[in-house]
Design a protein around this motif. Sequence first.
Motif, PDB file in Angstrom:
ATOM      1  N   GLU A  73       0.832  -1.201   0.000  1.00 29.11           N
ATOM      2  CA  GLU A  73       0.000   0.000   0.000  1.00 29.11           C
ATOM      3  C   GLU A  73       0.868   1.253   0.000  1.00 29.11           C
ATOM      4  O   GLU A  73       0.554   2.235  -0.654  1.00 29.11           O
ATOM      5  N   CYS A  77       0.880   4.635  -2.890  1.00 28.56           N
ATOM      6  CA  CYS A  77       0.900   6.072  -2.609  1.00 28.56           C
ATOM      7  C   CYS A  77       1.166   6.288  -1.138  1.00 28.56           C
ATOM      8  O   CYS A  77       0.790   5.455  -0.315  1.00 28.56           O
ATOM      9  N   PHE A  87       2.746  -1.957  10.311  1.00 31.54           N
ATOM     10  CA  PHE A  87       2.232  -2.156  11.663  1.00 31.54           C
ATOM     11  C   PHE A  87       2.793  -3.410  12.332  1.00 31.54           C
ATOM     12  O   PHE A  87       3.232  -3.374  13.476  1.00 31.54           O
ATOM     13  N   ASN A 111      -4.558   3.927   7.226  1.00 30.08           N
ATOM     14  CA  ASN A 111      -5.673   4.305   6.367  1.00 30.08           C
ATOM     15  C   ASN A 111      -6.799   4.913   7.182  1.00 30.08           C
ATOM     16  O   ASN A 111      -7.477   5.818   6.744  1.00 30.08           O
ATOM     17  N   GLY A 112      -6.998   4.353   8.382  1.00 27.52           N
ATOM     18  CA  GLY A 112      -8.052   4.881   9.251  1.00 27.52           C
ATOM     19  C   GLY A 112      -7.442   5.375  10.546  1.00 27.52           C
ATOM     20  O   GLY A 112      -6.277   5.748  10.598  1.00 27.52           O
ATOM     21  N   ASN A 139      -7.610   8.091   4.664  1.00 21.27           N
ATOM     22  CA  ASN A 139      -8.956   8.294   4.156  1.00 21.27           C
ATOM     23  C   ASN A 139      -9.368   9.750   4.300  1.00 21.27           C
ATOM     24  O   ASN A 139      -9.942  10.341   3.395  1.00 21.27           O
ATOM     25  N   PHE A 142      -7.364  11.921   1.794  1.00 28.09           N
ATOM     26  CA  PHE A 142      -7.934  11.929   0.446  1.00 28.09           C
ATOM     27  C   PHE A 142      -9.183  12.790   0.406  1.00 28.09           C
ATOM     28  O   PHE A 142      -9.383  13.577  -0.518  1.00 28.09           O
TER      29      PHE A 142
ATOM     30  N   ASP B  43      -2.831  -7.994  14.741  1.00 25.03           N
ATOM     31  CA  ASP B  43      -2.510  -8.632  13.470  1.00 25.03           C
ATOM     32  C   ASP B  43      -3.458  -9.777  13.149  1.00 25.03           C
ATOM     33  O   ASP B  43      -3.882  -9.947  12.024  1.00 25.03           O
ATOM     34  N   ILE B 108     -13.326   5.583  17.220  1.00 25.80           N
ATOM     35  CA  ILE B 108     -12.487   4.392  17.345  1.00 25.80           C
ATOM     36  C   ILE B 108     -11.122   4.735  17.955  1.00 25.80           C
ATOM     37  O   ILE B 108     -10.458   3.866  18.529  1.00 25.80           O
ATOM     38  N   PRO B 135     -11.822  -0.570   9.466  1.00 26.33           N
ATOM     39  CA  PRO B 135     -11.466   0.846   9.382  1.00 26.33           C
ATOM     40  C   PRO B 135     -10.135   1.071   8.672  1.00 26.33           C
ATOM     41  O   PRO B 135      -9.841   2.180   8.261  1.00 26.33           O
ATOM     42  N   GLU B 136      -9.356   0.010   8.547  1.00 20.26           N
ATOM     43  CA  GLU B 136      -8.029   0.197   7.965  1.00 20.26           C
ATOM     44  C   GLU B 136      -7.998  -0.150   6.480  1.00 20.26           C
ATOM     45  O   GLU B 136      -7.048  -0.748   5.986  1.00 20.26           O
ATOM     46  N   VAL B 137      -9.063   0.184   5.767  1.00 13.99           N
ATOM     47  CA  VAL B 137      -9.062  -0.019   4.322  1.00 13.99           C
ATOM     48  C   VAL B 137      -9.112   1.355   3.666  1.00 13.99           C
ATOM     49  O   VAL B 137      -9.873   2.227   4.092  1.00 13.99           O
ATOM     50  N   LEU B 138      -8.279   1.534   2.645  1.00  8.28           N
ATOM     51  CA  LEU B 138      -8.278   2.815   1.949  1.00  8.28           C
ATOM     52  C   LEU B 138      -9.474   2.857   1.008  1.00  8.28           C
ATOM     53  O   LEU B 138      -9.648   1.987   0.161  1.00  8.28           O
ATOM     54  N   LYS B 139     -10.306   3.876   1.208  1.00  4.24           N
ATOM     55  CA  LYS B 139     -11.532   3.913   0.421  1.00  4.24           C
ATOM     56  C   LYS B 139     -11.321   4.635  -0.905  1.00  4.24           C
ATOM     57  O   LYS B 139     -12.232   4.712  -1.714  1.00  4.24           O
ATOM     58  N   TYR B 140     -10.159   5.192  -1.078  1.00  5.62           N
ATOM     59  CA  TYR B 140      -9.919   5.968  -2.289  1.00  5.62           C
ATOM     60  C   TYR B 140      -8.818   5.312  -3.113  1.00  5.62           C
ATOM     61  O   TYR B 140      -8.001   4.552  -2.603  1.00  5.62           O
ATOM     62  N   GLU B 141      -8.817   5.634  -4.375  1.00  7.75           N
ATOM     63  CA  GLU B 141      -7.781   5.094  -5.260  1.00  7.75           C
ATOM     64  C   GLU B 141      -6.908   6.256  -5.703  1.00  7.75           C
ATOM     65  O   GLU B 141      -7.419   7.291  -6.114  1.00  7.75           O
ATOM     66  N   PHE B 142      -5.614   6.081  -5.612  1.00  7.55           N
ATOM     67  CA  PHE B 142      -4.732   7.160  -6.026  1.00  7.55           C
ATOM     68  C   PHE B 142      -4.687   7.243  -7.555  1.00  7.55           C
ATOM     69  O   PHE B 142      -4.498   6.236  -8.224  1.00  7.55           O
TER      70      PHE B 142
END
Lengths: 229, 155, 200
Positions: A73, A77, A87, A111-112, A139, A142, B43, B108, B135-142
């Motif tokens: 990831e 970017c 992590f 990301n969060g 997030n 962006f 993890d 959170i 929550p740790e997923v990127l919702k946007y695409e670069f």
Amino acid sequence: MDARIKITVLLVGLGFLLAFMPNPSSKIFKLKPSELLEKSGSKEIYFSVDEVARFVNNEDSTVQLIDLRGADEFRKCNIPGSVNIPFDDLLNPNWSVYFSQKNMRTVFYGNGDQNANIVWTIATGLGAENCYVMEGGLNEWFKTVMLTKFEGERITPRENALFENRYKARDIFTQINSLPDSLKTKFFDAKRLQRAKVGWWVLGRNERMRDWEIVQIENSKIVNWYFDK
Amino acid sequence: MGKLSNLKIVLLVLVVVLVLVIVKTVGKDGFKQDAKSAIEAVDSNNFIISANEIENNKTQYLIVDLNESGSSRFENSLKIPFEELLEESSLKQLKETENKILLVASDISITAKAWVILNQLDIKNVFILSNEDNPEVLKYEFQPDTMARLESDLQ
Amino acid sequence: MGPLSIISSLPEWVNLLIGFIIGIGFGFALEQAGFSSSRKLAGMFYGYDTTVLKVFFTAAIVALVGSQFLSFFGLLDLSLVYVNPYFIGASIVGGVIMGAGFVMGGFCPGTGISALSIGKIDALFFLFGGLVGAFLFAETYPIVEKFAISGFKGPMKVDDWMGVSPGVFTFILIVAAVILFWIAELAEKKFNRPEITSDI
């Protein structure tokens, strides 16, 4: 009695004790629970994405951004100038240098919000100073820095400054992340040299191209940057 | 017994070291866990509970609301504001419960920090409620800038 | 003074002075233990004198036990102790060269200096050979570089590799050492040679 038997008994005895003692390389929080709770309750541990954007624009050298996402990831970017500490690799002693900087502000982001806050608590608990979290993570970055547009008829000076800051950071983010991977670090090396000295600099052998990477610097600007056999 | 008395000094040293070790281990007030355990738990992702799971097995959990004010979205939740997390009475309740502990807060960030602290205090079975799936997923695409060129390409 | 936390704020020259004093102590102990005699050192390889094994193994164990207790009581920060990175190929070849030089010359580098300091001429040539070797290695490094850095494993520790805590590993090593010393003494009796060091 033979001295060697005494020494043997002593060493075996001490060794036996050691076998039951906790692993000395285990990382146990140095702060007291109450101290850690008090610090974590503070609002001052958060930087908004706009503040981080300003750090990026100013190339603030007192701030180190730590990207906690996986290497894949990160490669896609990342915020320019950030260091990738995945992590699950956080406690690797290789990274300890980043957590022992007393004069640096360390800003974590994922990301969060979740992982950055967990890492903040672990790092602070282990005794790292000046740790911060970028609120909302990438997030939020962006959403706010990359994608907001000013809508309205008239812009106030304050809004103007805010959006200028965002647009500038957006440009840097897009430019740097559009570079091929092999050049990203070189780009920052070059920038660092740029500030340092005038002249020709060999940045090093480029792995993929097998060429020497050379820059020429004048008046704090890179005037030439090329590869040579 | 003759042999043993010859070893008196050696045994004395061993006992002194043992006592010192015990004093050092017992006398320490505070965290005793290895921070590694927190990283490993995160993890393996077994510290997050989604809202759906709660609906089905509400009775299994002791729901702890860390918000400072406002009514909780869960009935029968135990109200412990974040600042009071480590007060004797709160800790006692958390330690004594036989249910799994579920931390709930408006943000959170708060639950994440509280989770680390409780995890490192060796309180078992602590979970946090996640409103989103992850929550740790990127919702946007670069979107790369396709106009960007290397200087070497321009020459 | 490196990782010793109680005296970490001493000025540089005191650190160097401490190092100097420890160095003198080390050299003195080597000399007094008879390590300036190449007969004693080579005896290790023929089994008639295993002092080298016993001394160095004991030293390693004492250091291991001592550093872990100091670390436990907060006097020593073990995370600051430099761990040599491990290069598989280079370690094996280097070990063979070192061993061959050891049995041929009758000294290891430290004891060579110790022997030179009491005026042994063979030690002078031994050390000269060592310096020539270092020079040759430096000059031919571009040729051997690829091999020298191959099989890099980073700073590895045996206890990590075995998956046990350092304390357990120390205990295993101590027990192993005791058994080994016992076997070594048996070997000494079996391959006994008359003591002639004092005659020459």
